[in-house]
Design an enzyme around this catalytic site. Sequence first.
Site, short mmCIF file in Angstrom:
data_model
loop_
_atom_site.label_atom_id
_atom_site.label_comp_id
_atom_site.label_asym_id
_atom_site.label_seq_id
_atom_site.Cartn_x
_atom_site.Cartn_y
_atom_site.Cartn_z
N THR A 1 0.84 -1.20 0.00
CA THR A 1 0.00 0.00 0.00
C THR A 1 0.87 1.25 0.00
O THR A 1 2.00 1.24 0.48
CB THR A 1 -0.95 0.03 1.22
N ARG A 2 0.33 2.33 -0.55
CA ARG A 2 0.96 3.65 -0.47
C ARG A 2 0.00 4.64 0.19
O ARG A 2 0.27 5.84 0.24
CB ARG A 2 1.36 4.16 -1.85
N ASN A 3 -1.13 4.12 0.69
CA ASN A 3 -2.16 4.94 1.29
C ASN A 3 -2.42 4.50 2.73
O ASN A 3 -2.02 3.41 3.13
CB ASN A 3 -3.47 4.82 0.50
#
Length: 568
Positions: A191-193
């Site tokens: 994930t980057r969120n």
Amino acid sequence: MANSPHGGVLKDLLAGDAPRHDELAAEAETLPAIVLSERQLCDLELIMNGGFSPLEGFMTQKDFDGVCENCRLADGHLFSMPITLDASQQVISDSNLKPGSRVTLRDFRDDRNLAILTIEEKEAKLVFGGDPEHPAIKYFNTKVEDFYIGGKIEAVNKLNHYDYVALRYSPAELRVHFDKLGWTRVVAFQTRNPMHRAHRELTVRAARARQANVLIHPVVGLTKPGDIDHFTRVRAYQALLPRYPNGMAVLGLLPLAMRMGGPREAIWHAIIRKNHGATHFIVGRDHAGPGKNSKGEEFYGPYDAQHAVEKYREELGIEVVEFQQVTYLPDTDEYKPKDEVPAGIKTLDISGTELRNRLRTGAHIPEWFSYPEVVKILLRESSPPRATQGFTIFLTGYMNSGKDAIARALQVTLNQQGGRSVTLLLGDTVRHELSSELGFSAEDRHTNVQRIAFVAGELTRAGAAVIAAPIAPYERSRKAAREAVSGLGGSFFLVHVNTPLEYCEKTDKRGIYAKARRGEIKGFTGVDDPYEAPENADLVVDVSKQSVRSIVHEIILMLESEGYFDRL
């Protein structure tokens, strides 16, 4: 037992070259050096610690071509993303770099020598087509230097990190950690969120179905401009961890520079997680998608990434867990993949855009969507109340269009309003204080605007109101300025002071236009250099038809409608 690395051997160059450390460190001091950018540092770290196994350096032409054409290295191994080192013509010439040369790779942050590269090839940068709105194409067109140099790496020192050090596991360290915990089946989640309840439910479902544990493995290198910073995200991940059953999940940070490459990126991510010891990898909807292209369409289909990893399932050697988007069922207070929800059943969702709007405005975020402790962190750290946030008002127009008068009047009005500091960046002031060495060529004009954008972005991020008033005649410069400020989390409002050129000339009391018409001043905007009208101005005004007072009032109303002043 952890999964075997991609290619069969973990290419841990730091461990392999450790016996020669003193020798390599001494040699590195004598060699010419290339100072690496942030993205290059991310790539180097994962080359040196084995995260990019089977790579042992930056790609040569054969590897690069094979990866671009059919996701294959020259030796036949599957690899989907080009990993290259670019250098400018000046660096190549100054250091006389050529095949056979050895060069030190240095960290721009602390000037430490990190590795020695033995150059096998030097090639001119290829020219790629593609939609200019794709982050990878945009980076290639604006950041990548003239030449690629490829060759094997010898590790000298590991990169220094000063944030979340205990969570930064190398592949070898993570494998040891899994062994210590007795984990034999590990589902990795990329994930980057920030993660919310749906992500927790999705990962627990995946672990339950495979009798596995969960590795939450977020990217903390370079992600997409405008993403929430990794400091805030990691605090949110840490707050989420207790919501998992005790002993089910571990948090580890990945120093990856994402390319937002959709299907290819999904394959790459699977390889990286395999190298870190994971046995399973979750690929969800629109994995690593960059958003919309210049036509307003998605770059990739929502499940293209899943189809790509399915194609190479056997060769990847890591079981890919494919998930549909999950949705909330309020009647039963549970989440389910959308393809498992019977027709007619009520569902609730909050899109990423809506969530950002709610965070920005302080609107309610229900507990069915996210946990209160996560929301509290996001509201406090990434989305303070709009009335306390900074913003940039960027006025553009011809010389003597009235933008300076508007800027000064707006500064006074905002100072009277109070609540935040106000900074004025007039064109002449910036030219004198920040850009005195620049001329008026197209490139120098662009550089000047980018300097203004840098200052504005940093001040805006700190909560200030910034009023910038350069001529900024080129669309690419204004667009880059918007991206620079927005990329730091600030709001950017472009005001086109569309006063006609004839009016600007007629009211020019300093006679500058007259000098330009007589040829005494060259490259003057509106005379012998073009002004490109903005394509997406947030507000268009005209001093020949409106008073400065009324224009300032329009700007204030625009800011008020966006919530930048306290509402009682």
